[in-house]
Design a protein around this motif. Sequence first.
Motif, mmCIF file in Angstrom:
data_model
loop_
_atom_site.group_PDB
_atom_site.id
_atom_site.type_symbol
_atom_site.label_atom_id
_atom_site.label_comp_id
_atom_site.label_asym_id
_atom_site.label_seq_id
_atom_site.Cartn_x
_atom_site.Cartn_y
_atom_site.Cartn_z
ATOM 1 N N LEU A 263 0.821 -1.205 0.000
ATOM 2 C CA LEU A 263 0.000 0.000 0.000
ATOM 3 C C LEU A 263 0.856 1.258 0.000
ATOM 4 N N LYS A 264 2.028 1.149 0.590
ATOM 5 C CA LYS A 264 2.918 2.318 0.645
ATOM 6 C C LYS A 264 3.426 2.694 -0.747
ATOM 7 N N THR A 265 3.701 1.669 -1.571
ATOM 8 C CA THR A 265 4.259 1.932 -2.903
ATOM 9 C C THR A 265 3.322 2.769 -3.774
ATOM 10 N N PRO A 266 2.042 2.347 -3.968
ATOM 11 C CA PRO A 266 1.166 3.197 -4.799
ATOM 12 C C PRO A 266 0.913 4.569 -4.191
ATOM 13 N N ILE A 267 0.886 4.661 -2.860
ATOM 14 C CA ILE A 267 0.686 5.971 -2.220
ATOM 15 C C ILE A 267 1.863 6.895 -2.519
ATOM 16 N N MET A 268 3.099 6.337 -2.458
ATOM 17 C CA MET A 268 4.282 7.141 -2.746
ATOM 18 C C MET A 268 4.285 7.601 -4.201
ATOM 19 N N VAL A 269 3.867 6.697 -5.106
ATOM 20 C CA VAL A 269 3.815 7.051 -6.530
ATOM 21 C C VAL A 269 2.814 8.172 -6.757
ATOM 22 N N ILE A 270 1.622 8.028 -6.139
ATOM 23 C CA ILE A 270 0.580 9.053 -6.290
ATOM 24 C C ILE A 270 1.072 10.396 -5.757
ATOM 25 N N MET A 271 1.705 10.376 -4.577
ATOM 26 C CA MET A 271 2.169 11.617 -3.963
ATOM 27 C C MET A 271 3.276 12.284 -4.787
ATOM 28 N N SER A 272 4.204 11.470 -5.323
ATOM 29 C CA SER A 272 5.317 12.043 -6.099
ATOM 30 C C SER A 272 4.819 12.674 -7.393
ATOM 31 N N ALA A 274 1.718 13.697 -7.979
ATOM 32 C CA ALA A 274 0.894 14.867 -7.649
ATOM 33 C C ALA A 274 1.779 16.068 -7.328
ATOM 34 N N ALA A 275 2.889 15.826 -6.587
ATOM 35 C CA ALA A 275 3.826 16.923 -6.267
ATOM 36 C C ALA A 275 4.470 17.471 -7.533
ATOM 37 N N ALA A 276 4.759 16.572 -8.495
ATOM 38 C CA ALA A 276 5.366 17.016 -9.763
ATOM 39 C C ALA A 276 4.419 17.933 -10.519
ATOM 40 N N GLU A 284 7.097 13.897 -18.534
ATOM 41 C CA GLU A 284 6.259 13.960 -19.736
ATOM 42 C C GLU A 284 5.183 15.017 -19.536
ATOM 43 N N SER A 285 3.970 14.699 -19.962
ATOM 44 C CA SER A 285 2.890 15.693 -19.890
ATOM 45 C C SER A 285 2.134 15.564 -18.573
ATOM 46 N N VAL A 286 1.315 16.593 -18.294
ATOM 47 C CA VAL A 286 0.444 16.554 -17.109
ATOM 48 C C VAL A 286 -0.543 15.406 -17.229
ATOM 49 N N GLU A 287 -1.056 15.187 -18.447
ATOM 50 C CA GLU A 287 -2.020 14.112 -18.660
ATOM 51 C C GLU A 287 -1.425 12.752 -18.328
ATOM 52 N N LYS A 288 -0.116 12.547 -18.685
ATOM 53 C CA LYS A 288 0.528 11.268 -18.393
ATOM 54 C C LYS A 288 0.655 11.054 -16.887
ATOM 55 N N ASN A 289 1.034 12.127 -16.165
ATOM 56 C CA ASN A 289 1.132 12.037 -14.709
ATOM 57 C C ASN A 289 -0.228 11.738 -14.068
ATOM 58 N N ALA A 290 -1.256 12.409 -14.588
ATOM 59 C CA ALA A 290 -2.612 12.184 -14.059
ATOM 60 C C ALA A 290 -3.067 10.751 -14.319
ATOM 61 N N GLU A 291 -2.679 10.203 -15.497
ATOM 62 C CA GLU A 291 -3.044 8.820 -15.823
ATOM 63 C C GLU A 291 -2.357 7.835 -14.874
ATOM 64 N N ILE A 293 -1.406 8.516 -11.793
ATOM 65 C CA ILE A 293 -2.078 8.673 -10.491
ATOM 66 C C ILE A 293 -3.386 7.889 -10.467
ATOM 67 N N LYS A 294 -4.136 7.949 -11.583
ATOM 68 C CA LYS A 294 -5.415 7.238 -11.653
ATOM 69 C C LYS A 294 -5.209 5.727 -11.570
ATOM 70 N N ASP A 295 -4.229 5.187 -12.299
ATOM 71 C CA ASP A 295 -3.969 3.741 -12.288
ATOM 72 C C ASP A 295 -3.562 3.250 -10.884
ATOM 73 N N GLU A 296 -2.695 4.022 -10.251
ATOM 74 C CA GLU A 296 -2.256 3.624 -8.906
ATOM 75 C C GLU A 296 -3.417 3.709 -7.904
ATOM 76 N N ALA A 297 -4.269 4.713 -8.075
ATOM 77 C CA ALA A 297 -5.429 4.844 -7.181
ATOM 78 C C ALA A 297 -6.393 3.684 -7.362
ATOM 79 N N LEU A 298 -6.596 3.258 -8.628
ATOM 80 C CA LEU A 298 -7.468 2.106 -8.890
ATOM 81 C C LEU A 298 -6.880 0.832 -8.285
#
Length: 460
Positions: A263-272, A274-276, A284-291, A293-298
């Motif tokens: 659980l820590k791994t996807p949370i760290m990915v989402i936080m990093s 989101a901070a970027a 890359e693009s904002v859309e790629k970062n948002a994608e 974040i969405k995959d890790e959240a799912l």
Amino acid sequence: MKKLNFKFKSLTMRIWATFTIIILIIIFSISFFYLVAFKAIDEKAKIQDLKVSHDFLITTKKFTEPNRFDELKNLRGSDYYIVHVDENNKTEIININKRRGLPPNVPNDPFSLNGSDVKLWMSSFITPGTLAEKQFKKSYKNIKFIFIISSVQYGDTGKSYLITYMPEMKENSLLYMMLIIGLVFIAIGFLTSKLVANYISKPLKELENYTVRIAHKDWKQPINIRNADEIGRLATSMNIMQKELKRADEEEKMFLQSISHDLKTPIMVIMSHAAAIIDGVYVESVEKNAEIIKDEALNLEKKVKQMLYFNTLDYVLENNICDIEINLHRLLFHIINRFKVINNNIKWELNIEEALIIGNVDKIQVSIENILDNSLRYAKEKISVTLKKEGDFAVIEIYNDGSNIPKEHLCHIFDNFYKDKTGNFGLGLAICKKIIKFYNGEIDAVNRDTGVSFLIKYRL
């Protein structure tokens, strides 16, 4: 009024109280038997002996010769006399064999002070005519008498009657003896109960200490089993409980370790990521970062849902009232059609017969979907699903041509929080096992020459 509470905390006192109650019941039972049965038998024997002495006097007609009947145990205090009724109906008491003093062992003479009154009272039971061994059992001044009246020839005129009598002597020696024996047994019972309590309480004390150790999660050593009795079987059960609790504790620790990492791994990915986005620093693009974040959240949501589902599954199964008849043939095709669209490169081979089972549709569907999801994850080119009847079971075999499961992991893949070879923990197979076991089914995984088969058995 409050109810009296006689509960003892001490095992010795409880055993002693039990022994005492049993002994008192025995004593009271014997005393009752003495007062009722023994007394009746004893009285009958005395009447019989009195009748024998009475018959002897009538037969021998030795009224004037002394006899020693009153020295017999059953005839203590007995005597006899003649009642003569002359032509004018005048009654005369003739003490032919009047005793000189009391026989041996007779504590009191109940009629010595006024013997004539007692004899006249007995004479009042004489009725006109000839009497032949007429028996009476009457009380005079609170003293019970047994007497026999018979007509005899004595004198030239009038009528004569022989009366043989005996006061009832109370024999309490046996009763006293039983009370003394009872007191002795109560004392012995106390000592015995102390020994028995110590013998029983010693292993129970060990079990108590062992239970405290288990409560503090001390799994170091099992309790020693010395006997094969009830306490020994209890110790065996506690050792089994200790092993199960130890296993559950280890699984809990493993779960906490796994979940803290997974659980820590996807949370760290989402936080990093989101901070970027916030800082405007991203590869890359904002859309790629948002994608991402969405995959890790799912992925995170899926794991949380699995844990919640697994923790509430027991309650849901036990309180389920929606069991119905399920057509496995139709249900399998419905599930497979949904999975086919996930990966178009997988070839599906189906051999599904008709079979009906009883259960909750949603839960049965989850147990099959989790196996198919697992097979689809590891399959290279092919998945085959077969359904056939074997005896009382409907057998579902789900095969994938992926890699074999290592032997050291094969027997653990259905355990809670088992980590697969990728290092991720999962609850899917553990959920399958719990559902299938609830419906008295079976599940197993078998390595084939190429690939792995999962065998699910549900009762028809």
